[in-house]
Design a protein around this motif. Structure first.
Motif, PDB file in Angstrom:
ATOM      1  N   ASN A 191       0.871  -1.127  -0.032  1.00 47.02           N
ATOM      2  CA  ASN A 191      -0.311   0.047  -0.041  1.00 47.02           C
ATOM      3  C   ASN A 191       0.682   1.377   0.537  1.00 47.02           C
ATOM      4  N   GLY A 192       1.981   1.649  -0.808  1.00 47.33           N
ATOM      5  CA  GLY A 192       2.674   2.359  -1.212  1.00 47.33           C
ATOM      6  C   GLY A 192       3.601   2.591   0.253  1.00 47.33           C
ATOM      7  N   GLY A 193       3.728   1.762   1.200  1.00 41.38           N
ATOM      8  CA  GLY A 193       5.019   2.020   2.175  1.00 41.38           C
ATOM      9  C   GLY A 193       6.263   1.174   1.556  1.00 41.38           C
ATOM     10  N   ALA A 194       7.308   1.676   2.562  1.00 41.08           N
ATOM     11  CA  ALA A 194       8.407   1.227   2.365  1.00 41.08           C
ATOM     12  C   ALA A 194       8.776  -0.054   2.668  1.00 41.08           C
ATOM     13  N   ALA A 195       9.534  -0.272   2.413  1.00 37.34           N
ATOM     14  CA  ALA A 195      10.157  -2.150   2.707  1.00 37.34           C
ATOM     15  C   ALA A 195      10.241  -3.052   3.715  1.00 37.34           C
ATOM     16  N   ILE A 196      10.668  -1.598   4.466  1.00 37.22           N
ATOM     17  CA  ILE A 196      11.498  -1.409   6.209  1.00 37.22           C
ATOM     18  C   ILE A 196      10.451  -0.850   6.630  1.00 37.22           C
ATOM     19  N   PRO A 197       9.594  -1.084   7.758  1.00 42.94           N
ATOM     20  CA  PRO A 197       8.849  -0.972   8.710  1.00 42.94           C
ATOM     21  C   PRO A 197       8.868   0.236   9.870  1.00 42.94           C
ATOM     22  N   PRO A 198       8.469   1.387  10.325  1.00 43.86           N
ATOM     23  CA  PRO A 198       8.941   2.844  10.833  1.00 43.86           C
ATOM     24  C   PRO A 198       9.305   1.703  12.224  1.00 43.86           C
ATOM     25  N   GLY A 199      10.441   2.037  12.977  1.00 48.95           N
ATOM     26  CA  GLY A 199      10.670   1.630  14.290  1.00 48.95           C
ATOM     27  C   GLY A 199      11.817   0.421  13.767  1.00 48.95           C
ATOM     28  N   VAL A 200      12.010   0.122  12.576  1.00 47.73           N
ATOM     29  CA  VAL A 200      12.999  -0.826  12.225  1.00 47.73           C
ATOM     30  C   VAL A 200      14.184  -0.208  11.207  1.00 47.73           C
ATOM     31  N   LYS A 201      15.698  -1.010  11.964  1.00 43.96           N
ATOM     32  CA  LYS A 201      16.533  -0.335  11.767  1.00 43.96           C
ATOM     33  C   LYS A 201      17.523  -1.796  10.745  1.00 43.96           C
ATOM     34  N   VAL A 202      17.918  -1.171   9.543  1.00 39.85           N
ATOM     35  CA  VAL A 202      18.860  -2.516   8.848  1.00 39.85           C
ATOM     36  C   VAL A 202      20.334  -1.983   9.079  1.00 39.85           C
ATOM     37  N   ASP A 203      21.205  -2.378   8.906  1.00 36.32           N
ATOM     38  CA  ASP A 203      22.159  -2.275   9.003  1.00 36.32           C
ATOM     39  C   ASP A 203      23.689  -3.546   8.917  1.00 36.32           C
ATOM     40  N   GLY A 204      23.733  -3.776   7.656  1.00 46.42           N
ATOM     41  CA  GLY A 204      23.853  -5.292   7.365  1.00 46.42           C
ATOM     42  C   GLY A 204      23.989  -6.472   7.677  1.00 46.42           C
ATOM     43  N   ASN A 205      24.441  -7.315   8.748  1.00 43.80           N
ATOM     44  CA  ASN A 205      23.783  -8.425   9.101  1.00 43.80           C
ATOM     45  C   ASN A 205      22.953  -8.093  10.017  1.00 43.80           C
ATOM     46  N   LYS A 206      22.920  -6.748  10.730  1.00 46.50           N
ATOM     47  CA  LYS A 206      21.806  -6.456  11.971  1.00 46.50           C
ATOM     48  C   LYS A 206      20.588  -6.221  11.950  1.00 46.50           C
ATOM     49  N   ILE A 207      19.645  -6.388  13.078  1.00 46.60           N
ATOM     50  CA  ILE A 207      18.043  -5.760  12.573  1.00 46.60           C
ATOM     51  C   ILE A 207      17.465  -4.914  13.964  1.00 46.60           C
ATOM     52  N   THR A 208      17.493  -4.024  14.132  1.00 40.28           N
ATOM     53  CA  THR A 208      16.874  -3.293  15.146  1.00 40.28           C
ATOM     54  C   THR A 208      15.663  -3.372  15.204  1.00 40.28           C
ATOM     55  N   PHE A 209      14.888  -3.443  16.603  1.00 34.84           N
ATOM     56  CA  PHE A 209      13.296  -3.079  16.906  1.00 34.84           C
ATOM     57  C   PHE A 209      14.025  -2.090  17.481  1.00 34.84           C
ATOM     58  N   ASN A 210      12.784  -0.675  17.500  1.00 33.66           N
ATOM     59  CA  ASN A 210      12.379  -0.216  18.054  1.00 33.66           C
ATOM     60  C   ASN A 210      11.611   0.533  18.695  1.00 33.66           C
ATOM     61  N   PHE A 211      10.820   0.960  19.590  1.00 34.16           N
ATOM     62  CA  PHE A 211       9.512   0.423  20.732  1.00 34.16           C
ATOM     63  C   PHE A 211       9.421   1.967  21.538  1.00 34.16           C
ATOM     64  N   LYS A 212       8.671   2.358  21.349  1.00 39.35           N
ATOM     65  CA  LYS A 212       7.959   3.476  22.507  1.00 39.35           C
ATOM     66  C   LYS A 212       7.731   3.494  23.743  1.00 39.35           C
ATOM     67  N   GLN A 213       7.478   1.989  23.553  1.00 39.09           N
ATOM     68  CA  GLN A 213       7.281   1.082  25.108  1.00 39.09           C
ATOM     69  C   GLN A 213       7.841   0.177  25.298  1.00 39.09           C
ATOM     70  N   PRO A 214       8.538  -0.213  26.469  1.00 40.03           N
ATOM     71  CA  PRO A 214       9.812  -1.845  26.944  1.00 40.03           C
ATOM     72  C   PRO A 214       8.432  -2.865  26.564  1.00 40.03           C
ATOM     73  N   HIS A 215       8.721  -3.700  25.992  1.00 45.58           N
ATOM     74  CA  HIS A 215       7.773  -4.842  25.302  1.00 45.58           C
ATOM     75  C   HIS A 215       9.719  -6.297  25.663  1.00 45.58           C
ATOM     76  N   CYS A 216       9.532  -6.430  27.087  1.00 46.59           N
ATOM     77  CA  CYS A 216      10.532  -7.928  27.566  1.00 46.59           C
ATOM     78  C   CYS A 216      10.383  -8.568  26.657  1.00 46.59           C
ATOM     79  N   ASP A 217       9.066  -9.451  25.550  1.00 47.66           N
ATOM     80  CA  ASP A 217       8.847 -10.640  25.749  1.00 47.66           C
ATOM     81  C   ASP A 217       9.621 -10.404  24.046  1.00 47.66           C
ATOM     82  N   MET A 218       9.772  -9.041  23.606  1.00 49.56           N
ATOM     83  CA  MET A 218      10.327  -9.091  21.857  1.00 49.56           C
ATOM     84  C   MET A 218      11.002 -10.764  21.432  1.00 49.56           C
ATOM     85  N   PRO A 219      11.681 -10.971  22.437  1.00 45.18           N
ATOM     86  CA  PRO A 219      13.193 -12.181  21.473  1.00 45.18           C
ATOM     87  C   PRO A 219      11.955 -13.432  21.470  1.00 45.18           C
ATOM     88  N   PHE A 220      10.359 -13.364  22.236  1.00 42.62           N
ATOM     89  CA  PHE A 220       9.134 -14.764  22.480  1.00 42.62           C
ATOM     90  C   PHE A 220       8.458 -14.028  21.214  1.00 42.62           C
TER      91      PHE A 220
END
Length: 581
Positions: A191-220
């Motif tokens: 629907n016209g959005g970027a291939a990388i969603p807002p809050g996600v950063k890709v740097d080589g072989n690394k991907i980072t998820f950034n949240f406005k609130q804590p989500h300690c269950d992210m690994p699960f």
């Protein structure tokens, strides 16, 4: 949050989910006969735990075709959309995710890195659990030999925002958007959005998820199909259901809807990169169209390919005596607790009197109902909201069966209640059981059959005109965080599409949910157990009925077929064929 689904008592029915070493479960196995296990869980802290190959299964041989019999086709095989446990057990054979559970079927789950070198790293600079980094392993390839990249993982997450792919779990999307309505503004690349969603950063072989609130269950949460990688050039959108693109040990050879699925080996899969999966059998085939009775009888006889097969359903109640009466057959049952708890929802909008809700709890004869399900092979009587497979589970019984107490709570009143049920032969019988039980304590029960195909749609309407109805829930990972909030946080109640079937809303409960949701699994486990008991003793919003069990027969040539507590379904990637063919 959407409900996880399981193939169980209403056909395909809606059921249903931190970091640091998870505490051991304090529950006990009360099922008898070895038909269940409680769970202890952990998250890998040693990077070596996430490196392959997976530990060999003793005595396992390579070769042959493993068959699964199924009554109906899969809801979805696109990993992004798969949320029914029979489907996720199969997608685990061809789809990899950032993290995944090592699940030997003994209740000792360990979350490890799958695509990632570890189960994730909290790299938050301020509030903990707001920024998660995953580093991908090297040497991982798709079925065409191309390299799996962090950008592909980001694209897989991006497409999960599409309204066209709304069936899977929504945790990561909601956390990135900081909104239950996660695709209000960003709807993904279709629907016209970027291939990388807002809050996600890709740097080589690394991907980072950034949240406005804590989500300690992210690994699960990262263990779900939301993080399955997909190159943009291989995205066939909704058609991916018919031919998913493999990143795991198997790939789709052929798939004919309502007939047959055949997987064969992905020759580019490197076991040295995979700490979870084995690939002992050459092919995996799902044959669709056999009833549970036909499956059980065929595999019981274990002739021809049925010697290499496993049921895609529980053994029907009428056939259980024959299975249990033959030790050789009984030894070929994959049995154990699933993560699902079934309950009779009380519509708290309509039944506002606490004494009536308590009377329903005291007066419901769970054991009689479970006998109608098939006895102890189907489940154990439930008295809690959390399953015995949940980290920190504590058994209690706030309302032991007591007809006199139930009558006393009602006084001389005889409330007229509408009990809604899926209009199938099985549930017609069970509805009669419910009616008989509750009328003995003074209620007047009106039975209301609902078309099975629309059952959950109907009870999911806030303005439904029913007082009582059955539903179930299972964790998406073994924490109360994916059990209590989806069902008992009243702030989630909408006009339709609800999973908050009791329509219960308490400010004090919501406050505790917010507090516990910001803690790790180790920290929150005692709190979820306490909140479970508080909800039932103070409000009685539902009647817990049974802790669900699997009871699935497999053929004489199948080795190491066990029920996994991460899925409540057989762990296919740990199985093998005894003669290698």
């Amino acid at each position: 949050m959407r409900p996880r689904l399981a193939v169980a008592a209403v056909g395909a029915v809606a059921l249903l989910a931190t970091v640091g070493a998870c505490s051991k479960n304090t529950g006990s196995n009360e099922s008898g006969g070895g038909q269940g296990s409680t769970q202890s869980g952990s998250i890998a802290t040693d990077p070596a735990d996430s490196q392959g190959p997976a530990k060999p299964i003793s005595g396992a041989k390579t070769g042959g075709t493993l068959y699964q019999y199924a009554e109906a086709d899969f809801d979805h095989l696109d990993p992004t959309r798969a949320y029914v446990n029979n489907a996720t057990a199969v997608t685990n054979l061809f789809a990899r995710t950032l993290t995944m559970f090592q699940d030997a079927g003994n209740g000792k789950l360990k979350l490890v890195g799958d695509l990632a070198t570890t189960p994730g790293k909290d790299v938050s600079t301020g509030t903990k659990c707001t920024s998660w980094e995953f580093t991908l392993k090297s040497g991982m390839k798709y079925e065409d030999g191309s390299t799996i990249t962090a950008a592909d993982v980001a694209y897989g997450v991006a497409r999960s925002f599409s309204p066209d792919l709304a069936e899977g779990p929504h945790y990561i999307q909601q956390w990135l958007a900081n909104d239950v309505n996660y695709n209000k503004t960003y709807k993904g690349p279709y629907n016209g959005g970027a291939a990388i969603p807002p809050g996600v950063k890709v740097d080589g072989n690394k991907i980072t998820f950034n949240f406005k609130q804590p989500h300690c269950d992210m690994p699960f949460a990262a263990s779900w199909g939301t993080t399955t990688p997909l190159p943009k050039a291989k995205d066939t959108r909704t058609k991916l259901d018919l031919h998913p693109f493999s990143s795991g040990p198997y790939k789709v050879e052929t798939y004919t809807r309502d007939s047959k699925l055949v997987l064969d080996r992905n020759k580019f899969w490197d076991p040295k990169t995979d700490a979870v999966r084995h690939a002992y059998f050459d092919k995996f085939e799902t044959d669709i169209g056999q009833t549970a009775d036909q499956q059980a009888n065929s595999i019981k006889a274990s002739q021809g390919k049925s010697a290499n097969a496993v049921m895609g359903a529980n053994v029907p109640p009428a056939l259980i005596p024959a299975v249990q009466g033959d030790p050789a057959v009984k030894s070929r049952v994959a049995a154990g607790f699933t993560q699902f708890v079934w309950y009779m929802a009380i519509n708290n909008q309509r039944i506002t009197d606490l004494r009536e809700r308590q009377a329903l709890n005291y007066g419901f004869d769970r054991r009689s109902f479970i006998q109608a399900l098939g006895g102890s092979t189907a489940g154990d009587p439930a008295t809690t909201l959390l399953s015995p497979t949940t980290i920190g589970f504590k058994k209690y019984d706030a309302y032991p069966f007591n007809v006199d107490k139930a009558k006393q709570l009602l006084g001389n009143k005889h409330p007229k209640l509408v009990f809604a049920f899926a209009n199938t032969a099985q549930w017609q019988k069970r509805a009669t059981n419910v009616q008989s039980t509750l009328q003995k304590i003074g209620f007047k029960i009106v039975l209301k059959p609902i078309d099975a195909a629309s059952y959950y749609t109907e009870i999911g309407r806030k303005d439904n005109q029913f007082d009582l109805y059955f539903a179930g829930w299972g964790s998406d990972w073994p924490s109360g965080s994916t059990i209590i909030p989806p069902v008992f946080d009243g702030r989630n109640i909408q006009a339709q599409g609800n999973s908050t079937y009791p329509y219960f809303n308490s400010d004090s409960v919501n406050t505790q949910i917010d507090k516990l949701s910001k803690q790790t699994a180790t920290q929150a486990a005692p709190g979820w157990a306490k909140l479970d008991k508080d909800i039932m003793t103070k409000y009685a919003p539902v009647v817990p009925v049974w802790y669900d069990k699997a009871y699935q027969l497999y053929g004489t040539n199948v080795g190491n077929m066990k029920i996994g507590q991460s899925t409540g379904w057989p762990v296919y990637f740990n199985a093998y064929l005894k003669n290698g063919k």
